[in-house]
Motif scaffolding. Structure first.
Motif, PDB file in Angstrom:
ATOM      1  N   SER A 180     -56.166  35.069 104.605  1.00 40.21           N
ATOM      2  CA  SER A 180     -57.471  35.858 104.429  1.00 40.21           C
ATOM      3  C   SER A 180     -57.342  36.805 103.160  1.00 40.21           C
ATOM      4  O   SER A 180     -58.197  36.984 102.335  1.00 40.21           O
ATOM      5  N   ASP A 181     -55.864  36.887 102.767  1.00 35.54           N
ATOM      6  CA  ASP A 181     -55.792  37.566 101.402  1.00 35.54           C
ATOM      7  C   ASP A 181     -55.659  36.562 100.300  1.00 35.54           C
ATOM      8  O   ASP A 181     -55.869  36.985  99.090  1.00 35.54           O
ATOM      9  N   LEU A 182     -55.279  35.423 100.472  1.00 39.37           N
ATOM     10  CA  LEU A 182     -55.128  34.534  99.245  1.00 39.37           C
ATOM     11  C   LEU A 182     -56.370  34.257  98.534  1.00 39.37           C
ATOM     12  O   LEU A 182     -56.461  34.373  97.441  1.00 39.37           O
ATOM     13  N   SER A 183     -57.553  33.889  99.079  1.00 47.63           N
ATOM     14  CA  SER A 183     -58.757  33.790  98.390  1.00 47.63           C
ATOM     15  C   SER A 183     -59.045  34.761  97.576  1.00 47.63           C
ATOM     16  O   SER A 183     -59.319  34.527  96.265  1.00 47.63           O
ATOM     17  N   PRO A 184     -59.272  36.088  97.790  1.00 46.12           N
ATOM     18  CA  PRO A 184     -59.520  37.138  97.210  1.00 46.12           C
ATOM     19  C   PRO A 184     -58.455  37.410  95.728  1.00 46.12           C
ATOM     20  O   PRO A 184     -58.912  37.777  95.030  1.00 46.12           O
ATOM     21  N   LEU A 185     -57.398  37.265  96.241  1.00 48.55           N
ATOM     22  CA  LEU A 185     -56.287  37.292  95.172  1.00 48.55           C
ATOM     23  C   LEU A 185     -56.374  36.147  94.034  1.00 48.55           C
ATOM     24  O   LEU A 185     -56.411  36.441  92.794  1.00 48.55           O
ATOM     25  N   LEU A 186     -56.608  35.015  94.490  1.00 46.29           N
ATOM     26  CA  LEU A 186     -56.851  34.034  93.362  1.00 46.29           C
ATOM     27  C   LEU A 186     -58.047  34.248  92.804  1.00 46.29           C
ATOM     28  O   LEU A 186     -57.807  34.098  91.390  1.00 46.29           O
ATOM     29  N   ARG A 187     -59.108  34.518  93.489  1.00 53.65           N
ATOM     30  CA  ARG A 187     -60.324  34.713  92.636  1.00 53.65           C
ATOM     31  C   ARG A 187     -60.309  35.967  91.515  1.00 53.65           C
ATOM     32  O   ARG A 187     -60.652  35.612  90.547  1.00 53.65           O
ATOM     33  N   ALA A 188     -59.690  37.110  92.011  1.00 55.18           N
ATOM     34  CA  ALA A 188     -59.496  37.911  91.375  1.00 55.18           C
ATOM     35  C   ALA A 188     -58.424  37.913  90.017  1.00 55.18           C
ATOM     36  O   ALA A 188     -58.749  38.421  88.838  1.00 55.18           O
ATOM     37  N   ALA A 189     -57.826  36.878  90.220  1.00 54.67           N
ATOM     38  CA  ALA A 189     -56.865  36.582  89.083  1.00 54.67           C
ATOM     39  C   ALA A 189     -57.192  35.618  88.199  1.00 54.67           C
ATOM     40  O   ALA A 189     -56.750  35.072  87.311  1.00 54.67           O
ATOM     41  N   MET A 204     -57.850  43.557 103.309  1.00 61.37           N
ATOM     42  CA  MET A 204     -57.235  43.070 104.354  1.00 61.37           C
ATOM     43  C   MET A 204     -55.861  43.969 104.451  1.00 61.37           C
ATOM     44  O   MET A 204     -55.424  43.880 105.634  1.00 61.37           O
ATOM     45  N   ALA A 205     -55.118  43.980 103.416  1.00 60.31           N
ATOM     46  CA  ALA A 205     -53.870  44.617 103.601  1.00 60.31           C
ATOM     47  C   ALA A 205     -54.096  46.047 104.103  1.00 60.31           C
ATOM     48  O   ALA A 205     -53.137  46.566 105.107  1.00 60.31           O
ATOM     49  N   ALA A 206     -54.998  46.814 104.011  1.00 56.92           N
ATOM     50  CA  ALA A 206     -55.565  48.153 104.894  1.00 56.92           C
ATOM     51  C   ALA A 206     -55.565  47.852 106.207  1.00 56.92           C
ATOM     52  O   ALA A 206     -55.043  48.739 107.069  1.00 56.92           O
ATOM     53  N   SER A 207     -56.476  46.946 106.616  1.00 51.96           N
ATOM     54  CA  SER A 207     -56.810  46.477 108.079  1.00 51.96           C
ATOM     55  C   SER A 207     -55.472  46.282 108.764  1.00 51.96           C
ATOM     56  O   SER A 207     -55.248  46.703 109.810  1.00 51.96           O
ATOM     57  N   PHE A 208     -54.485  45.493 108.002  1.00 55.72           N
ATOM     58  CA  PHE A 208     -53.287  45.096 108.840  1.00 55.72           C
ATOM     59  C   PHE A 208     -52.447  46.453 109.022  1.00 55.72           C
ATOM     60  O   PHE A 208     -51.761  46.580 110.162  1.00 55.72           O
ATOM     61  N   TRP A 209     -52.210  47.446 108.080  1.00 58.51           N
ATOM     62  CA  TRP A 209     -51.542  48.473 108.174  1.00 58.51           C
ATOM     63  C   TRP A 209     -51.975  49.405 109.408  1.00 58.51           C
ATOM     64  O   TRP A 209     -51.410  50.039 109.711  1.00 58.51           O
ATOM     65  N   ASN A 210     -53.283  49.298 109.635  1.00 59.10           N
ATOM     66  CA  ASN A 210     -53.978  50.129 110.667  1.00 59.10           C
ATOM     67  C   ASN A 210     -53.970  49.661 111.881  1.00 59.10           C
ATOM     68  O   ASN A 210     -54.545  50.060 112.686  1.00 59.10           O
ATOM     69  N   SER A 211     -53.231  48.341 112.087  1.00 63.21           N
ATOM     70  CA  SER A 211     -53.627  47.639 113.175  1.00 63.21           C
ATOM     71  C   SER A 211     -52.027  47.798 113.950  1.00 63.21           C
ATOM     72  O   SER A 211     -50.957  48.052 113.344  1.00 63.21           O
TER      73      SER A 211
END
Length: 264
Positions: free
Chosen positions: A147-156, A1-8
């Motif tokens: 949108s970024d929170l769940s993937p970050l929490l899950r990965a950690a 999602m970070a990449a999508s943001f910077w491309n928007s």
């Protein structure tokens, strides 16, 4: 999602703290203090969330509406554009943008159930929608930290220990300047840091290994998100005002502005 943001186009809408502090010049000239302006911002952010809940709309719709509201008032004043109609218009537009469409009448009826003397109706909401779209330059796409929170929490591996607290912090960011200043990925990391502090969980090893902190703006920006939330929590009840207090402040500045307009 970070990449999508910077491309928007949204990446170009981030502003500095100084830019935020410099807005509402007309309101200040008409008598509002910086503290009162902040209180009104927090009050209407909470009012949007409350209205979304009454309309059974999800948190994302509410968060998008709050960001629309704050972006409009980066260039407009409370005296010129009445936030008492703009907050409902922002939710109406957000519901459309997030594919949770409700009629303007449905939202107007929901407002009137809580605000018996609200002087607007569904037609005013439709008119406000056009004003908001023009102020936003028709850029309605919004990225959120959620949108970024769940993937970050899950990965950690932190979903169970910090998930609830981190989500609460993410919801609270709508009452701060963080979403206006920092990319969503950075805001999400900051929310996890706040949750970790509240739960007394050491996440230093995770932060040190986390890819993208530098790309997300660096440690300073993550700290900025944390500071925004800490300032909100430290202010407590002083961070907002009652509906009656908001009405008085808005009536005062709008009366003063109208008086000046008539004298010209």
């Amino acid at each position: 999602m970070a990449a999508s943001f910077w491309n928007s186009a949204s990446a170009n809408l981030l502003v500095s703290k100084q830019r935020i502090l410099e807005n509402h010049q007309e309101d200040k000239l008409l008598g509002l203090t910086s503290k009162q302006i902040k209180q009104l911002e927090v009050y209407f952010a909470s009012a949007i969330v409350e209205l979304a809940r009454d309309c059974r709309l999800c948190q994302r719709v509410a968060a998008t509406a709050v960001l629309y509201f704050r972006r409009v008032y980066l260039s407009q004043s409370f005296a010129k554009l009445d936030p008492r109609i703009l907050f409902a218009g922002c939710l109406y537009l957000s519901a459309k943008a997030e594919e949770s469409h409700l009629s303007a009448k449905h939202i107007a009826d929901a407002v009137l159930r809580r605000r018996l003397h609200w002087p607007y109706d569904s037609k005013d909401i439709l008119d406000a929608e056009m004003v908001i779209m023009e102020e936003l330059d028709f850029n309605l796409r919004v990225f959120h930290a959620h949108s970024d929170l769940s993937p970050l929490l899950r990965a950690a591996g932190l979903e169970r220990s910090l998930g609830q607290l981190a989500w609460a912090a993410a919801n609270d960011t709508c009452r701060t300047d963080a979403p206006l200043m920092y990319p969503p990925y950075t805001v999400a990391i900051g929310c996890i840091c706040v949750a970790a502090e509240a739960a007394n969980v050491d996440i230093t090893p995770w932060l040190e290994k986390l890819e993208g902190v530098a790309a997300a703006g660096g440690v300073e920006q993550v700290y900025g998100v944390v500071q925004e939330l800490m300032d909100l929590y430290a202010a407590g009840d002083e961070s907002t005002i009652s509906a009656a207090e908001a009405e008085v402040l808005l009536d005062q500045i709008q009366f003063r502005r109208q008086k000046i307009v008539l004298q010209v």
